[in-house]
Write a protein that holds these residues in place. Structure first.
Motif, PDB file in Angstrom:
ATOM      1  N   TYR A 206       7.883   3.506  -4.894  1.00 29.50           N
ATOM      2  CA  TYR A 206       6.533   3.041  -5.225  1.00 29.50           C
ATOM      3  C   TYR A 206       6.144   3.332  -6.682  1.00 29.50           C
ATOM      4  O   TYR A 206       5.859   2.409  -7.449  1.00 29.50           O
ATOM      5  N   PRO A 207       6.167   4.608  -7.111  1.00 26.90           N
ATOM      6  CA  PRO A 207       5.835   4.835  -8.526  1.00 26.90           C
ATOM      7  C   PRO A 207       6.862   4.201  -9.467  1.00 26.90           C
ATOM      8  O   PRO A 207       6.501   3.783 -10.575  1.00 26.90           O
TER       9      PRO A 207
ATOM     10  N   MET B 165      -7.945  -1.409  -4.505  1.00 27.03           N
ATOM     11  CA  MET B 165      -8.534  -0.355  -5.318  1.00 27.03           C
ATOM     12  C   MET B 165     -10.026  -0.582  -5.498  1.00 27.03           C
ATOM     13  O   MET B 165     -10.821   0.339  -5.471  1.00 27.03           O
ATOM     14  N   ILE B 166     -10.376  -1.865  -5.716  1.00 27.11           N
ATOM     15  CA  ILE B 166     -11.790  -2.173  -5.902  1.00 27.11           C
ATOM     16  C   ILE B 166     -12.553  -1.815  -4.637  1.00 27.11           C
ATOM     17  O   ILE B 166     -13.664  -1.321  -4.681  1.00 27.11           O
TER      18      ILE B 166
ATOM     19  N   ARG C 279       4.496   2.099 -11.697  1.00 23.39           N
ATOM     20  CA  ARG C 279       4.146   2.807 -12.935  1.00 23.39           C
ATOM     21  C   ARG C 279       5.372   2.828 -13.828  1.00 23.39           C
ATOM     22  O   ARG C 279       6.111   3.794 -13.853  1.00 23.39           O
TER      23      ARG C 279
ATOM     24  N   PHE D  75      -0.793   2.859  -0.386  1.00 20.58           N
ATOM     25  CA  PHE D  75       0.622   2.736  -0.088  1.00 20.58           C
ATOM     26  C   PHE D  75       0.849   2.648   1.411  1.00 20.58           C
ATOM     27  O   PHE D  75       1.567   1.787   1.894  1.00 20.58           O
TER      28      PHE D  75
ATOM     29  N   ARG E 178      -4.893   5.630  -4.037  1.00 20.47           N
ATOM     30  CA  ARG E 178      -3.544   5.140  -4.252  1.00 20.47           C
ATOM     31  C   ARG E 178      -2.627   5.442  -3.065  1.00 20.47           C
ATOM     32  O   ARG E 178      -1.780   4.664  -2.698  1.00 20.47           O
ATOM     33  N   PHE E 179      -2.814   6.619  -2.516  1.00 20.16           N
ATOM     34  CA  PHE E 179      -1.904   7.035  -1.462  1.00 20.16           C
ATOM     35  C   PHE E 179      -2.155   6.269  -0.180  1.00 20.16           C
ATOM     36  O   PHE E 179      -1.224   5.778   0.456  1.00 20.16           O
TER      37      PHE E 179
ATOM     38  N   ILE F 191       8.952   5.992  -0.520  1.00 22.06           N
ATOM     39  CA  ILE F 191       7.904   6.609  -1.341  1.00 22.06           C
ATOM     40  C   ILE F 191       8.399   6.786  -2.781  1.00 22.06           C
ATOM     41  O   ILE F 191       7.621   6.685  -3.719  1.00 22.06           O
ATOM     42  N   ALA F 192       9.696   7.001  -2.977  1.00 21.94           N
ATOM     43  CA  ALA F 192      10.196   7.157  -4.343  1.00 21.94           C
ATOM     44  C   ALA F 192      10.102   5.845  -5.110  1.00 21.94           C
ATOM     45  O   ALA F 192       9.849   5.824  -6.310  1.00 21.94           O
TER      46      ALA F 192
ATOM     47  N   GLU G 163      -4.806  -4.156  -6.590  1.00 22.06           N
ATOM     48  CA  GLU G 163      -6.053  -4.120  -7.332  1.00 22.06           C
ATOM     49  C   GLU G 163      -7.232  -4.426  -6.431  1.00 22.06           C
ATOM     50  O   GLU G 163      -8.253  -3.734  -6.480  1.00 22.06           O
TER      51      GLU G 163
ATOM     52  N   LEU H 265      -2.816  -7.443  -5.154  1.00 19.69           N
ATOM     53  CA  LEU H 265      -3.096  -6.906  -3.834  1.00 19.69           C
ATOM     54  C   LEU H 265      -3.529  -5.448  -3.943  1.00 19.69           C
ATOM     55  O   LEU H 265      -4.510  -5.027  -3.341  1.00 19.69           O
TER      56      LEU H 265
ATOM     57  N   VAL I 181      11.986   8.898   2.338  1.00 16.56           N
ATOM     58  CA  VAL I 181      12.181   9.391   0.968  1.00 16.56           C
ATOM     59  C   VAL I 181      12.404   8.226   0.001  1.00 16.56           C
ATOM     60  O   VAL I 181      11.854   8.205  -1.102  1.00 16.56           O
TER      61      VAL I 181
END
Lengths: 307, 276
Positions: free
Chosen positions: B93-94, B173-174, B98, B183, B179-180, B90-91, B170, B168, B87
């Motif tokens: 990360y955003p 993502m490329i 973000r 992680f 996103r998940f 994962i909390a 980014e 890393l 818990v």
């Protein structure tokens, strides 16, 4: 890592930014944590304020709204002055002794002696033991009948000392036990702080003709300020919350002579079935600890900048 | 800081260090003499008994129901620590990746709970647990431990994740990672050091807890070691050998783990706290 100015990565950054804007669903990841927080901290906190205005006994479904009665009681409670004073001694006393001894030990352990590792292991060991068990272990020292201290006292006189039964003495004994148990934390924090000070600073100071004391007060002490802040706030709040050692050694007694606000609250709830009042004491404790730790944090952080 | 010492000074320092060790180890020595002494042996606590006497262990084990207490401790600690790591990580990360104004507020909310001592809200919490049927249940105390360990955990993970370069993410993502899965596949393995710290800090806190357990686990079947010991102590306080043996048994598992992994315990604490 990669140089951020590289053009291909730049293009990547732009697309990631767009993705991030769309990625609001990522916030779902903290929903479980937020739910737990709201259900088990936020909601009970509000309920606590509500209960503090009632005469609830802790069990009965029926109870009355009694307004500010519990708050008035706190200020007229004959035991309250002593309990607040004890709590302050547990908090401030532990913080002062833990930091002082922790700093001395940390300075000692930077000397190049071979037993360094063992000393660190031994001093830190009590940190990982339950406060309740640590309280029992020290109880074997200070107990009236056959305690280790009285075994020594009886070598010289016929009168054993009732150390845990005498008010004032027992408060300082409990502060001592808490200090013994957690001074390892202060020591480790100071050690980490000392190791982060570049050696050139000392060499430069020595070349400038600074003696050991000058080096300590003008190089070591100012650069230890961040470690000091963390250690002070941790130990202060730890001492103000003190509960388990008290339960194990004196169970707040005799009377409420060694009670802290936590242990007093526990006795009000389970011993006197006085839940409304216990909730009020809890709120007062919350307000006190918040104010003290915030003031300490602000003051110590400002000191860091000046130093 | 490692000043070069003269030989005689070093000898004195070594002696001093041994004296410090002795002073700090004294309580454990007295715990041992008390544990191994028979009830009718009234000799000083400083003297180690000259015989082997183990009845205190068997009596404490039986009378305090330590077998079931150990089981409870193990269940509560393993489940709580597992949930704290999942818990909490994962909390974080955003919260670290973000940083909208809203998320900064949520983060401040979590971290502000660091200074709320759990004890201050125990009365309403007790009432609430009775209402939802969580009293004397493992799930009840596990959820409480998870909640009250989350502020530190989220604080540590968020701080650690923000030290991992975004490039890393980014790059991944490329390559088309979502996103998940990003992680789980890329970030999670990098979180190992801080996860070790979280496991140690929360594991010690949960294993040793008395404050919560005495309120929420009062049944003989579900109570943990500290609760069992405390109720045992109030019943048999005259029989100090049993209490000593019980304390020794209760502390032993943590001490053994500590002696093997002490570097991680000590460094974890330092790295965790200094980031504050």
């Amino acid at each position: 890592m990669t140089d951020p100015k590289e053009p291909t990565i730049r293009a990547g950054t732009a697309s990631v930014k767009k993705a991030a804007r769309r990625g609001a669903w990522l916030n779902l990841m903290y929903v479980p944590a937020l739910l737990l927080f709201l259900v088990f901290i936020f909601y009970p906190f509000l309920r606590g304020i509500q209960i503090s205005f009632t005469n609830w006994d802790g069990y009965n479904q029926h109870y009355k709204w009694i307004g500010l009665e519990n708050y008035k009681r706190i200020f007229s409670d004959p035991d309250m002055g002593k309990i607040v004073r004890n709590t302050a001694i547990y908090g401030i006393g532990s913080a002062v002794f833990q930091n002082l001894i922790g700093l001395l030990y940390a300075l000692f352990l930077t000397q190049s002696i071979r037993t360094r590792g063992i000393v660190r292991t031994v001093i830190y060991l009590p940190v990982i033991i339950s406060g309740l068990i640590m309280g029992y272990i020290w109880y074997f020292f200070f107990q009236y009948d056959g305690g280790a201290i009285n075994d020594l006292i009886l070598l010289f006189t016929n009168e054993p000392a009732n150390l845990l039964g005498s008010p004032n003495a027992n408060v300082w004994i409990i502060t001592f036990v808490n200090t013994y148990q957690y001074l390892g934390i202060a020591m480790v924090l100071f050690l980490a702080g000392l190791q982060s000070i570049p050696r050139d600073y000392y060499e430069a100071a020595t070349i400038d003709g600074a003696g050991a004391w000058t080096r300590f007060f003008h190089v070591t002490w100012p650069l230890l300020a961040p470690a000091f802040t963390v250690s002070m706030v941790l130990n202060l709040t730890g001492g103000l919350k003190l509960f388990e050692v008290i339960v194990a050694m004196t169970n707040s007694g005799p009377g409420y002579a060694s009670a802290s606000m936590s242990s007093f609250m526990y006795l009000l709830y389970f011993g006197r079935e006085d839940a409304g009042y216990a909730a009020t004491v809890g709120i007062l404790m919350f307000v006190m600890i918040s104010i003290v730790s915030l003031l300490a944090l602000v003051w110590l952080r400002r000191r860091e900048v000046q130093a | 800081m490692n000043a070069v010492l003269s030989k005689s000074r070093r000898t004195w320092m070594t002696l001093l260090s041994l004296v410090i060790c002795l002073i700090h180890i004294l309580p454990f020595y007295v715990l041992l003499t008390t544990t191994f002494k028979a009830d009718d042996d009234l000799s000083s606590k400083w003297i180690f008994p000259g015989y082997l006497y183990l009845d205190n262990f068997t009596n404490a084990w039986r009378e305090a129901n330590l077998a079931s207490a150990f089981k409870s401790n193990l269940i509560v600690t393993v489940c709580a620590v597992f949930l704290i790591v999942v818990v909490g990580s994962i909390a974080a990360y955003p919260l670290s990746r973000r940083q909208t104004r809203w998320n900064q507020f949520i983060y401040a909310l979590f971290v502000s709970a660091l200074i709320v001592p759990a004890l201050t809200i125990l009365v309403p919490l007790y009432k609430f647990m009775v209402d939802i049927g969580g009293m004397n249940r493992y799930w009840g105390i596990i959820l409480l431990h998870v909640t009250f360990n989350l502020p530190t955990t989220i604080f540590l993970y968020t701080g650690f994740i923000s030290t991992i370069p975004r490039e890393l993410d980014e790059a991944a993502m490329i390559d088309g990672a979502s996103r998940f899965s990003l992680f789980y596949r890329i970030l999670l393995p990098l979180l190992k050091p801080i996860t070790a710290t979280v496991i140690i800090l929360s594991g010690v806190a949960v294993w040793n807890d008395y404050t919560f357990s005495v309120f929420f686990l009062q049944h003989v079947e579900t109570r943990t070691i500290t609760v069992a010991l405390a109720s045992f102590f109030s019943q048999f306080s005259s029989n100090i050998g049993w209490v000593a043996a019980g304390s020794l048994l209760a502390a032993l598992p943590m001490v053994v783990v500590y002696l093997f992994l002490q570097r991680y315990f000590i460094e974890g604490l330092a790295s965790g706290a200094v980031k504050g």
